[in-house]
Design an enzyme around this catalytic site. Structure first.
Site, short mmCIF file in Angstrom:
data_model
loop_
_atom_site.label_atom_id
_atom_site.label_comp_id
_atom_site.label_asym_id
_atom_site.label_seq_id
_atom_site.Cartn_x
_atom_site.Cartn_y
_atom_site.Cartn_z
N CYS A 187 -20.91 26.77 15.74
CA CYS A 187 -19.48 26.59 15.96
C CYS A 187 -19.11 25.87 17.25
CB CYS A 187 -18.77 27.95 15.91
SG CYS A 187 -18.79 28.73 14.28
N PHE A 238 -16.02 30.83 5.78
CA PHE A 238 -16.53 29.50 6.11
C PHE A 238 -16.21 28.44 5.07
CE2 PHE A 238 -19.22 32.33 8.67
CZ PHE A 238 -19.05 31.74 9.91
N HIS A 330 -11.44 26.69 19.09
CA HIS A 330 -12.13 26.77 17.80
C HIS A 330 -11.83 28.12 17.15
CE1 HIS A 330 -15.23 26.79 14.73
NE2 HIS A 330 -15.60 27.97 15.18
N ASN A 363 -13.26 28.52 8.73
CA ASN A 363 -14.15 28.14 9.83
C ASN A 363 -15.16 27.13 9.29
OD1 ASN A 363 -16.15 27.91 11.79
ND2 ASN A 363 -16.25 30.09 12.24
#
Length: 414
Positions: A187, A238, A330, A363
């Site tokens: 990430c 994700f 993020h 994500n």
């Protein structure tokens, strides 16, 4: 965050610090002033690409259990609960129904499938990277031949030569382009790539650095199992995609109008003793990830001091401290964003672009910070058009395996 800590560096953040910035000058004879400092790197353009398959969170559980031929009510209930808590509304994936039918090993418990996964991933990340890079070059308005350096990021492929060379070939970059591949950073890969691009641009006069990130969850997709309950977090959170940016210093006149962010200071830091908090291993069934429950807490425990380190030298009296900045964080997950917001005492609107990216893309690993930046650029341009003011300085942050912190102090040029 305590009032004392919040006020220790608060204020407009563009007074003393801004005045101290040395700007390179050129004399009438065209010779640079030897007392000037080199210009800081600037994000000149952005781009992104997404797979064709759209995953709506409201139908994810049903689709996932149907594709994996699983009828475990306990696992279904857990995934339903996770999906409600993620705040994700939609994501994108390269794994279509037809592709899963072609590669049944991906949905079969305990089936060796690394070769099949890499067949899918190696092709997909190249296609997505190419599309994102082309989108970015269109945003920049210049040809690929002007790119001097390529920084390529992925945690979703494994081959030799790597995706950096495949992408350079697809883009017809010049043979002497300097390539820097960054693999398996997870990430924090997107912000790490910007840090590397900043160094390259500032130390190679006239250079233009293309940053590309590309990721797919196909590398770790597998059916639900009570032996691996943490897999459900990935299923709920994700997504896939790619992103790109062009970075350069010493802007040409035609680049100034579209310039986005100037990168002032970039810092990476890992937290000693936390290597097992985010654990990933490659095996016969692909990559398996295990996210520790204490990850949000670990990030919360360090984020304030890390941010204060980034903005050293910007202290002023008065104002609202961290709320004088804009924030591109993020969105690793809702728990991480909530902890960052609470620890730093941020107003709810400060992380709006991060929450929006999480909702729209999930994500997407190294890509996601660029989706946040894309929304932020859109918001800044809208405010400028409407005559509204905005913060001049901001922070770009990401967290990942290590546990690693990446941060960049940036200045808006919009």
């Amino acid at each position: 965050m305590s009032e004392e800590a919040n006020n220790s560096f608060s204020g407009s953040l563009n007074g003393d610090f801004k005045e101290a910035r040395a700007v390179p000058t050129v004399s009438a004879g065209g010779v640079s002033d030897p007392t000037s400092q080199r210009r800081k790197a600037v994000i000149l353009a952005l781009g992104k690409a997404l797979p064709d398959q759209l995953l709506l969170q409201e139908s994810l559980v049903e689709n996932y259990f149907r594709e994996t031929n699983c009828d475990d009510p306990v696992m279904r209930e857990k995934l339903e609960r996770l999906c409600k808590n993620t705040t994700v509304k939609r994501r994108y994936t390269v794994l279509s129904h037809d592709l899963l039918q072609k590669y049944p090993e991906l949905t079969t418990q305990g089936s060796p499938s690394i070769r099949q996964r890499l067949d899918i991933c190696n092709a997909a990340v190249t296609d997505l990277a190419h599309a994102a890079a082309m989108s970015c070059l269109r945003d920049w308005g210049r040809p690929a031949a002007n790119i001097t350096h390529l920084v390529y990021v992925s945690s979703s492929e494994l081959r030799l030569p790597g995706g950096d060379l495949h992408l350079a070939s697809r883009l017809s970059l010049r043979p002497d382009v300097a390539r820097v591949p960054l693999y398996f950073l997870g990430c924090y890969g997107g912000v790490a790539a910007l840090r590397v691009a900043k160094d390259l641009a500032e130390n190679n006069p006239g250079s233009r650095v293309l940053v590309v990130t590309s990721e797919t969850t196909a590398i770790g997709y597998r059916p639900p199992s009570r032996d691996r309950p943490y897999d459900l977090v990935g299923a709920a959170l994700f997504g896939d995609g790619a992103a790109a940016a062009v970075v350069g210093a010493e802007m040409e006149p035609e680049e100034v109008k579209a310039a986005f962010l100037e990168m002032e200071v970039a810092v990476q830091e890992f937290l000693v003793g936390t290597a097992g908090v985010v654990d990933g291993k490659m095996g016969e069934e692909g990559v398996s990830f295990k996210l520790g429950r204490d990850l949000p807490e670990v990030i919360e425990g360090r984020v304030e001091e890390f941010c204060r380190r980034l903005i050293q030298g910007m202290e002023r009296e008065g104002g609202d401290g961290f709320n004088d900045l804009f924030w591109a964080v993020h969105p690793g997950g809702p728990a991480i964003l909530n902890r960052v917001e609470e620890k730093l005492g941020l107003w709810p609107e400060k992380l709006r672009c991060s929450w929006r990216a999480l909702s729209d893309y999930g994500n997407a690993s190294s890509n996601t910070v660029f989706y946040v930046l894309d929304y932020m650029r859109e918001e800044m341009r809208r405010k400028k058009k409407g005559g509204e003011g905005g913060e001049e300085w901001g922070l770009v942050l990401a967290f990942g395996p290590g546990v690693t912190f990446e941060g960049i102090l940036v200045r808006s040029l919009i």
